[in-house]
Design a protein around this motif. Structure first.
Motif, PDB file in Angstrom:
ATOM      1  N   SER A   1       5.391 -13.449  15.366  1.00 34.81           N
ATOM      2  CA  SER A   1       4.371 -12.406  15.494  1.00 34.81           C
ATOM      3  C   SER A   1       4.098 -11.769  14.137  1.00 34.81           C
ATOM      4  O   SER A   1       4.888 -11.873  13.206  1.00 34.81           O
ATOM      5  CB  SER A   1       4.828 -11.336  16.488  1.00 34.81           C
ATOM      6  N   ARG A   2       2.955 -11.093  14.054  1.00 35.74           N
ATOM      7  CA  ARG A   2       2.559 -10.446  12.811  1.00 35.74           C
ATOM      8  C   ARG A   2       3.107  -9.034  12.757  1.00 35.74           C
ATOM      9  O   ARG A   2       2.950  -8.253  13.696  1.00 35.74           O
ATOM     10  CB  ARG A   2       1.041 -10.417  12.703  1.00 35.74           C
ATOM     11  N   SER A   3       3.765  -8.687  11.672  1.00 29.50           N
ATOM     12  CA  SER A   3       4.261  -7.326  11.529  1.00 29.50           C
ATOM     13  C   SER A   3       3.094  -6.395  11.206  1.00 29.50           C
ATOM     14  O   SER A   3       2.076  -6.812  10.665  1.00 29.50           O
ATOM     15  CB  SER A   3       5.304  -7.254  10.410  1.00 29.50           C
ATOM     16  N   THR A   4       3.245  -5.143  11.551  1.00 28.87           N
ATOM     17  CA  THR A   4       2.207  -4.148  11.306  1.00 28.87           C
ATOM     18  C   THR A   4       2.597  -3.279  10.112  1.00 28.87           C
ATOM     19  O   THR A   4       3.671  -2.696  10.093  1.00 28.87           O
ATOM     20  CB  THR A   4       2.005  -3.253  12.543  1.00 28.87           C
ATOM     21  N   VAL A   5       1.736  -3.225   9.124  1.00 26.71           N
ATOM     22  CA  VAL A   5       1.971  -2.415   7.931  1.00 26.71           C
ATOM     23  C   VAL A   5       1.012  -1.235   7.966  1.00 26.71           C
ATOM     24  O   VAL A   5      -0.204  -1.430   8.035  1.00 26.71           O
ATOM     25  CB  VAL A   5       1.750  -3.233   6.646  1.00 26.71           C
ATOM     26  N   PRO A   6       1.520   0.003   7.964  1.00 28.57           N
ATOM     27  CA  PRO A   6       0.629   1.167   7.994  1.00 28.57           C
ATOM     28  C   PRO A   6      -0.408   1.097   6.873  1.00 28.57           C
ATOM     29  O   PRO A   6      -0.081   0.783   5.730  1.00 28.57           O
ATOM     30  CB  PRO A   6       1.588   2.346   7.800  1.00 28.57           C
ATOM     31  N   ALA A   7      -1.653   1.384   7.231  1.00 26.17           N
ATOM     32  CA  ALA A   7      -2.755   1.286   6.264  1.00 26.17           C
ATOM     33  C   ALA A   7      -3.075   2.627   5.625  1.00 26.17           C
ATOM     34  O   ALA A   7      -4.209   2.843   5.186  1.00 26.17           O
ATOM     35  CB  ALA A   7      -3.986   0.726   6.954  1.00 26.17           C
ATOM     36  N   THR A   8      -2.098   3.512   5.530  1.00 24.71           N
ATOM     37  CA  THR A   8      -2.334   4.861   5.003  1.00 24.71           C
ATOM     38  C   THR A   8      -2.897   4.831   3.595  1.00 24.71           C
ATOM     39  O   THR A   8      -3.882   5.528   3.279  1.00 24.71           O
ATOM     40  CB  THR A   8      -1.029   5.671   5.022  1.00 24.71           C
ATOM     41  N   VAL A   9      -2.290   4.029   2.732  1.00 28.62           N
ATOM     42  CA  VAL A   9      -2.743   3.964   1.341  1.00 28.62           C
ATOM     43  C   VAL A   9      -4.185   3.477   1.265  1.00 28.62           C
ATOM     44  O   VAL A   9      -5.005   4.026   0.510  1.00 28.62           O
ATOM     45  CB  VAL A   9      -1.813   3.053   0.516  1.00 28.62           C
ATOM     46  N   MET A  10      -4.503   2.447   2.037  1.00 26.23           N
ATOM     47  CA  MET A  10      -5.860   1.913   2.035  1.00 26.23           C
ATOM     48  C   MET A  10      -6.861   2.958   2.521  1.00 26.23           C
ATOM     49  O   MET A  10      -7.951   3.107   1.946  1.00 26.23           O
ATOM     50  CB  MET A  10      -5.927   0.660   2.907  1.00 26.23           C
ATOM     51  N   ASN A  11      -6.515   3.683   3.571  1.00 24.67           N
ATOM     52  CA  ASN A  11      -7.423   4.696   4.108  1.00 24.67           C
ATOM     53  C   ASN A  11      -7.618   5.858   3.137  1.00 24.67           C
ATOM     54  O   ASN A  11      -8.725   6.389   3.000  1.00 24.67           O
ATOM     55  CB  ASN A  11      -6.893   5.210   5.445  1.00 24.67           C
ATOM     56  N   LEU A  12      -6.543   6.264   2.464  1.00 24.95           N
ATOM     57  CA  LEU A  12      -6.652   7.344   1.479  1.00 24.95           C
ATOM     58  C   LEU A  12      -7.533   6.920   0.306  1.00 24.95           C
ATOM     59  O   LEU A  12      -8.372   7.699  -0.174  1.00 24.95           O
ATOM     60  CB  LEU A  12      -5.264   7.743   0.977  1.00 24.95           C
ATOM     61  N   TRP A  13      -7.338   5.683  -0.159  1.00 27.46           N
ATOM     62  CA  TRP A  13      -8.176   5.178  -1.246  1.00 27.46           C
ATOM     63  C   TRP A  13      -9.647   5.169  -0.837  1.00 27.46           C
ATOM     64  O   TRP A  13     -10.499   5.676  -1.581  1.00 27.46           O
ATOM     65  CB  TRP A  13      -7.739   3.761  -1.631  1.00 27.46           C
TER      66      TRP A  13
END
Length: 270
Positions: free
Chosen positions: A178-190
């Motif tokens: 399965s694919r692990s989930t990486v929080p996209a916080t940095v991407m959203n802040l950018w």
């Protein structure tokens, strides 16, 4: 040799079938084996481009700091003149302050354009890699990794959508497949900081160029300084985003196996 039935996994039975094809219904499920190993030419490291982008983003941040300092100088010179009714008005000092501010703006434009070019090249590179990792996670064709930035108004949304697909495909695969989930916080802040900076910059620039009276110039310069500070914050988040996504792709590529649904990169729009 591959399974005589699915032609995907190694055979384990005498008749040449794999576990999934030969196992009885009551047998515990076996995680599917990776079905495709991507040829090396389909993956290209984004590390070099990422380092160049980070250096250029740092230059953008320096240019923003210079612009803030130049804006403070303009406000100081005009503020001193207003305080004494321009009794000690020094035209040379005012001209120098204005020239410094204009120079800071020109430096910002130059650094932003250079950064944009290299960033888009890096963005396309990681998008093409994502096509190998998981083409099904990509909402748009690879060509949009470049084109989306140049569509008026839509460029406030489309690149973030593409980045989301790249981010999802670049996450590591867990041992169970399965694919692990990486929080996209940095991407959203950018993305949030960049969009806010872009919109604010257009508005404050118009206010500055329309300003005629000294107090109007002071007020407009203050707005521009706030925009420059926001642009600096966006540059910092962009650095974090670029480094994080590049590292994710390196870790994902190190696994060496990719989904069966992989299609050659050359089969999509570039």
């Amino acid at each position: 040799m591959l399974c005589s039935t699915c032609r995907l996994r190694p055979p384990v039975t005498d008749d040449g079938r794999c576990l999934l094809c030969a196992g009885p219904a009551g047998q515990p499920p076996v995680p599917p084996a990776p079905a495709f190993v991507a040829p090396q030419q389909y993956l290209r490291s984004p590390d070099g481009l990422a380092k160049a982008v980070v250096v250029l983003l740092a230059a953008v941040a320096v240019a923003d700091l210079f612009a803030v300092a130049a804006g403070l100088n303009v406000r100081r010179v005009l503020g001193d003149g207003l305080d004494n009714g321009f009794a000690t008005y020094d035209e040379a000092e005012v001209t120098l302050a204005d020239d410094l501010y204009a120079g800071a703006g020109a430096l910002q434009v130059l650094m932003t354009l250079a950064t944009a070019v290299v960033f888009i090249i890096w963005f396309r590179r990681v998008r093409l890699n994502a096509e190998v990792f998981d083409p099904g996670a990509q909402p748009m064709g690879a060509g949009w990794a470049v084109g989306a930035w140049f569509v008026p108004f839509a460029n406030l949304v489309l690149p973030r959508r593409i980045a989301g697909g790249i981010w999802a495909a670049s996450a590591r695969t867990d041992p169970d497949g399965s694919r692990s989930t990486v929080p996209a916080t940095v991407m959203n802040l950018w993305w949030g900081a960049w969009v806010c900076s872009l919109i604010a910059s257009r508005y404050t620039s118009q206010q500055y160029w329309k300003a005629e009276e000294p107090q109007e110039v002071i007020d407009a310069a203050g707005l521009l300084m706030a925009t420059d500070a926001l642009d600096l914050v966006a540059a910092v988040f962009a650095v974090l985003f670029v480094r994080k996504l590049t590292r994710m792709q390196g870790e994902r590529a190190a696994l060496g196996v990719y989904p069966l649904t992989v299609r050659p990169v050359s089969g999509r729009a570039h």
